[in-house]
Design a protein around this motif. Sequence first.
Motif, mmCIF file in Angstrom:
data_model
loop_
_atom_site.group_PDB
_atom_site.id
_atom_site.type_symbol
_atom_site.label_atom_id
_atom_site.label_comp_id
_atom_site.label_asym_id
_atom_site.label_seq_id
_atom_site.Cartn_x
_atom_site.Cartn_y
_atom_site.Cartn_z
ATOM 1 N N SER A 67 38.975 25.158 42.042
ATOM 2 C CA SER A 67 38.027 24.304 41.331
ATOM 3 C C SER A 67 36.616 24.671 41.772
ATOM 4 C CB SER A 67 38.308 22.820 41.555
ATOM 5 O OG SER A 67 38.114 22.481 42.903
ATOM 6 N N LYS A 69 32.274 23.572 41.085
ATOM 7 C CA LYS A 69 31.259 22.729 40.471
ATOM 8 C C LYS A 69 29.896 23.247 40.904
ATOM 9 C CE LYS A 69 31.532 19.199 44.090
ATOM 10 N NZ LYS A 69 31.789 17.806 44.401
ATOM 11 N N HIS A 80 27.768 22.606 35.804
ATOM 12 C CA HIS A 80 28.952 23.269 35.263
ATOM 13 C C HIS A 80 30.132 22.962 36.179
ATOM 14 C CE1 HIS A 80 31.249 26.534 33.318
ATOM 15 N NE2 HIS A 80 31.649 26.853 34.530
ATOM 16 N N ALA A 81 31.309 22.981 35.608
ATOM 17 C CA ALA A 81 32.524 22.833 36.410
ATOM 18 C C ALA A 81 33.629 23.630 35.739
ATOM 19 C CB ALA A 81 32.927 21.359 36.531
ATOM 20 N N GLU A 82 34.572 24.090 36.555
ATOM 21 C CA GLU A 82 35.739 24.780 36.025
ATOM 22 C C GLU A 82 36.881 24.643 37.021
ATOM 23 O OE1 GLU A 82 33.797 28.606 35.477
ATOM 24 O OE2 GLU A 82 34.766 29.385 37.283
ATOM 25 N N SER A 83 38.084 24.803 36.528
ATOM 26 C CA SER A 83 39.244 24.751 37.418
ATOM 27 C C SER A 83 40.343 25.620 36.840
ATOM 28 C CB SER A 83 39.728 23.314 37.609
ATOM 29 O OG SER A 83 40.138 22.771 36.371
ATOM 30 N N GLN A 100 36.879 25.995 31.642
ATOM 31 C CA GLN A 100 35.507 25.598 31.933
ATOM 32 C C GLN A 100 35.187 24.254 31.288
ATOM 33 O OE1 GLN A 100 32.534 28.576 31.133
ATOM 34 N NE2 GLN A 100 33.817 30.242 31.899
ATOM 35 N N SER A 101 34.219 23.531 31.857
ATOM 36 C CA SER A 101 33.822 22.227 31.319
ATOM 37 C C SER A 101 33.205 22.354 29.928
ATOM 38 C CB SER A 101 32.832 21.549 32.270
ATOM 39 O OG SER A 101 31.693 22.366 32.468
ATOM 40 N N THR A 102 32.808 23.560 29.555
ATOM 41 C CA THR A 102 32.227 23.803 28.233
ATOM 42 C C THR A 102 33.291 23.920 27.141
ATOM 43 O OG1 THR A 102 32.307 26.185 28.616
ATOM 44 C CG2 THR A 102 30.266 25.038 29.210
ATOM 45 N N GLY A 103 34.582 23.944 27.551
ATOM 46 C CA GLY A 103 35.669 24.110 26.593
ATOM 47 C C GLY A 103 36.179 25.530 26.534
#
Length: 170
Positions: A67, A69, A80-83, A100-103
């Motif tokens: 994960s 951030k 931004h965040a991603e996992s 990603q949090s952007t989709g």
Amino acid sequence: MEGENAGSALPPMHPAIAPLSFLLGRWKGQGEGGFPTINSFAYGEELLFSHSGKPAPSLLQPVIAYSQKTWKLASGEPMHAESGYWRPKPDGSIEVVIAQSTGLVEVQKGTYDTESKAITLQSELVGNASKVKEITRVFKEVDGELSYVVQMATMMTSLQPHLKALLKKI
């Protein structure tokens, strides 16, 4: 969340995870980004690599949970965040999935080198992206610091640097 594992013992490491054990833990630092179509920027970042000790019954091999951030350095405002999951294989190859949090979703394949503590990833698929067509990521641990470089190609640009950061284990 700070202290989420406080007081609990870490599970025993599965042998398949051992070659990437240098990644395990929480990393924090700063990075910078840019691209021909955006202004350059600086950011704070935290990465977490963890494992459960053994594979889930439906998995043939254990995974490393990942994960990330980021936040604006000046204000602390989230950026931004991603996992995702990293699945190292005994032959030195690795499969990674990242949401990603952007989709945007990345499916990446690559290699790892335990001696040089380096991981090189190349996108096999970039899903739900109208403009991004390719992403590469290179991670390297040297003297207790984790660095990475992310390159990106879009419909309008060739593969070129997008992000780079230097993190320390906390």
